[in-house]
Design a protein around this motif. Sequence first.
Motif, PDB file in Angstrom:
ATOM      1  N   PHE A   1      -3.935 -11.273  -4.092  1.00 35.14           N
ATOM      2  CA  PHE A   1      -4.659 -12.356  -4.770  1.00 35.14           C
ATOM      3  C   PHE A   1      -6.024 -12.526  -4.121  1.00 35.14           C
ATOM      4  N   PHE A   2      -7.082 -12.457  -4.919  1.00 34.40           N
ATOM      5  CA  PHE A   2      -8.447 -12.697  -4.451  1.00 34.40           C
ATOM      6  C   PHE A   2      -8.938 -13.996  -5.070  1.00 34.40           C
ATOM      7  N   GLN A   3      -9.611 -14.813  -4.280  1.00 41.16           N
ATOM      8  CA  GLN A   3     -10.208 -16.041  -4.812  1.00 41.16           C
ATOM      9  C   GLN A   3     -11.597 -16.223  -4.219  1.00 41.16           C
ATOM     10  N   SER A   4     -12.588 -16.347  -5.096  1.00 42.84           N
ATOM     11  CA  SER A   4     -13.945 -16.665  -4.677  1.00 42.84           C
ATOM     12  C   SER A   4     -14.162 -18.153  -4.936  1.00 42.84           C
ATOM     13  N   SER A   5     -15.371 -18.623  -4.759  1.00 48.87           N
ATOM     14  CA  SER A   5     -15.650 -20.037  -5.003  1.00 48.87           C
ATOM     15  C   SER A   5     -15.617 -20.377  -6.489  1.00 48.87           C
ATOM     16  N   VAL A   6     -15.695 -19.375  -7.361  1.00 49.92           N
ATOM     17  CA  VAL A   6     -15.743 -19.645  -8.804  1.00 49.92           C
ATOM     18  C   VAL A   6     -14.676 -18.936  -9.615  1.00 49.92           C
ATOM     19  N   SER A   7     -13.925 -18.032  -8.999  1.00 50.16           N
ATOM     20  CA  SER A   7     -13.002 -17.229  -9.780  1.00 50.16           C
ATOM     21  C   SER A   7     -11.807 -16.783  -8.933  1.00 50.16           C
ATOM     22  N   TYR A   8     -10.758 -16.357  -9.597  1.00 46.30           N
ATOM     23  CA  TYR A   8      -9.588 -15.818  -8.913  1.00 46.30           C
ATOM     24  C   TYR A   8      -8.921 -14.790  -9.818  1.00 46.30           C
ATOM     25  N   GLU A   9      -8.198 -13.886  -9.197  1.00 47.93           N
ATOM     26  CA  GLU A   9      -7.463 -12.872  -9.952  1.00 47.93           C
ATOM     27  C   GLU A   9      -6.445 -12.235  -9.014  1.00 47.93           C
ATOM     28  N   ALA A  10      -5.407 -11.639  -9.562  1.00 48.61           N
ATOM     29  CA  ALA A  10      -4.342 -11.055  -8.756  1.00 48.61           C
ATOM     30  C   ALA A  10      -3.845  -9.758  -9.375  1.00 48.61           C
ATOM     31  N   ALA A  11      -3.181  -8.953  -8.566  1.00 48.85           N
ATOM     32  CA  ALA A  11      -2.539  -7.718  -9.029  1.00 48.85           C
ATOM     33  C   ALA A  11      -1.173  -7.602  -8.367  1.00 48.85           C
ATOM     34  N   LEU A  12      -0.230  -7.025  -9.098  1.00 49.27           N
ATOM     35  CA  LEU A  12       1.120  -6.781  -8.575  1.00 49.27           C
ATOM     36  C   LEU A  12       1.237  -5.350  -8.073  1.00 49.27           C
ATOM     37  N   LEU A  13       1.946  -5.186  -6.966  1.00 53.58           N
ATOM     38  CA  LEU A  13       2.219  -3.867  -6.407  1.00 53.58           C
ATOM     39  C   LEU A  13       3.708  -3.785  -6.145  1.00 53.58           C
ATOM     40  N   GLU A  14       4.227  -2.572  -6.183  1.00 55.25           N
ATOM     41  CA  GLU A  14       5.662  -2.383  -5.947  1.00 55.25           C
ATOM     42  C   GLU A  14       5.847  -1.439  -4.757  1.00 55.25           C
ATOM     43  N   LEU A  15       6.598  -1.916  -3.763  1.00 57.68           N
ATOM     44  CA  LEU A  15       6.915  -1.120  -2.583  1.00 57.68           C
ATOM     45  C   LEU A  15       8.401  -0.777  -2.609  1.00 57.68           C
ATOM     46  N   GLN A  16       8.711   0.516  -2.476  1.00 56.18           N
ATOM     47  CA  GLN A  16      10.097   0.942  -2.432  1.00 56.18           C
ATOM     48  C   GLN A  16      10.371   1.515  -1.052  1.00 56.18           C
ATOM     49  N   VAL A  17      11.413   0.996  -0.424  1.00 56.81           N
ATOM     50  CA  VAL A  17      11.809   1.483   0.901  1.00 56.81           C
ATOM     51  C   VAL A  17      12.911   2.525   0.696  1.00 56.81           C
ATOM     52  N   ALA A  18      12.604   3.775   1.039  1.00 57.40           N
ATOM     53  CA  ALA A  18      13.563   4.866   0.884  1.00 57.40           C
ATOM     54  C   ALA A  18      14.496   4.912   2.085  1.00 57.40           C
ATOM     55  N   GLY A  19      15.655   5.492   1.886  1.00 56.71           N
ATOM     56  CA  GLY A  19      16.596   5.679   2.984  1.00 56.71           C
ATOM     57  C   GLY A  19      17.416   4.466   3.305  1.00 56.71           C
ATOM     58  N   GLN A  20      17.589   3.570   2.333  1.00 59.10           N
ATOM     59  CA  GLN A  20      18.400   2.379   2.566  1.00 59.10           C
ATOM     60  C   GLN A  20      19.859   2.689   2.317  1.00 59.10           C
TER      61      GLN A  20
ATOM     62  N   LEU B   1       4.255   3.450  -7.931  1.00 58.58           N
ATOM     63  CA  LEU B   1       5.111   2.872  -6.906  1.00 58.58           C
ATOM     64  C   LEU B   1       4.698   3.407  -5.540  1.00 58.58           C
ATOM     65  N   ILE B   2       4.671   2.557  -4.524  1.00 57.83           N
ATOM     66  CA  ILE B   2       4.403   3.001  -3.156  1.00 57.83           C
ATOM     67  C   ILE B   2       5.761   3.171  -2.480  1.00 57.83           C
ATOM     68  N   ILE B   3       6.015   4.372  -1.967  1.00 58.45           N
ATOM     69  CA  ILE B   3       7.300   4.675  -1.343  1.00 58.45           C
ATOM     70  C   ILE B   3       7.078   4.883   0.154  1.00 58.45           C
ATOM     71  N   THR B   4       7.923   4.249   0.950  1.00 60.30           N
ATOM     72  CA  THR B   4       7.853   4.394   2.399  1.00 60.30           C
ATOM     73  C   THR B   4       9.268   4.466   2.954  1.00 60.30           C
ATOM     74  N   SER B   5       9.386   4.801   4.230  1.00 58.08           N
ATOM     75  CA  SER B   5      10.718   4.938   4.824  1.00 58.08           C
ATOM     76  C   SER B   5      10.977   3.857   5.862  1.00 58.08           C
ATOM     77  N   LEU B   6      12.247   3.582   6.098  1.00 59.44           N
ATOM     78  CA  LEU B   6      12.653   2.598   7.096  1.00 59.44           C
ATOM     79  C   LEU B   6      12.037   2.930   8.451  1.00 59.44           C
ATOM     80  N   GLY B   7      11.520   1.914   9.117  1.00 61.32           N
ATOM     81  CA  GLY B   7      10.933   2.089  10.437  1.00 61.32           C
ATOM     82  C   GLY B   7       9.505   2.599  10.421  1.00 61.32           C
ATOM     83  N   GLY B   8       9.045   3.074   9.262  1.00 58.00           N
ATOM     84  CA  GLY B   8       7.679   3.600   9.150  1.00 58.00           C
ATOM     85  C   GLY B   8       6.685   2.486   8.854  1.00 58.00           C
ATOM     86  N   GLU B   9       5.599   2.860   8.205  1.00 60.97           N
ATOM     87  CA  GLU B   9       4.617   1.866   7.796  1.00 60.97           C
ATOM     88  C   GLU B   9       4.201   2.116   6.360  1.00 60.97           C
ATOM     89  N   ALA B  10       3.730   1.053   5.722  1.00 57.55           N
ATOM     90  CA  ALA B  10       3.235   1.138   4.348  1.00 57.55           C
ATOM     91  C   ALA B  10       1.823   0.602   4.319  1.00 57.55           C
TER      92      ALA B  10
END
Length: 154
Positions: free
Chosen positions: A135-154, A47-56
């Motif tokens: 999501f990446f797509q070339s002229s012959v192929s495509y593939e994707a990955a899921l990422l999870e971002l959690q915003v701390a301090g909510q 999991l990628i954790i970041t804070s309000l007002g910051g950057e991820a």
Amino acid sequence: MMMGKVPSFSPGSTVSSALPGYVTLCLTLQVHRLVSAQFKVTGPDRLIITSLGGEAVLPCHLSPRMSAENMEVRWFRSWCSPVVHLYCDGQDQYGEQMLEYRGRTELLKENINNGSVFLRIRDIRPSDDGQYTCFFQSSVSYEAALLELQVAGQ
């Protein structure tokens, strides 16, 4: 010089009403021509954790390593939504970007020739919390990955 009559099509004509179906068929055939699994896309295994007002910074990589400079790289929240960020034809494209991300995203491309890109999201908001798809797509192929971002301090 003879002038030929230019055909006009009314909205109810057979040709114009068949056109959307033809375009859909062409797009469907084009997508089916693409083959998945010529490469894999990986994100972080945590999991990628970041804070309000910051950057991820969301990382995404191609395996095996190859240049993604001429690929489409699309970041989005869900399949049916506009994009969070889009890189296509060698440059960032902002026309399809979700309004809430305008002016807040940057695709870090220093390692794009090695198949690594990073999406920087600035001024983190509570609504940024959740899943992202890389999501990446070339002229012959495509593939994707899921990422999870959690915003701390909510």
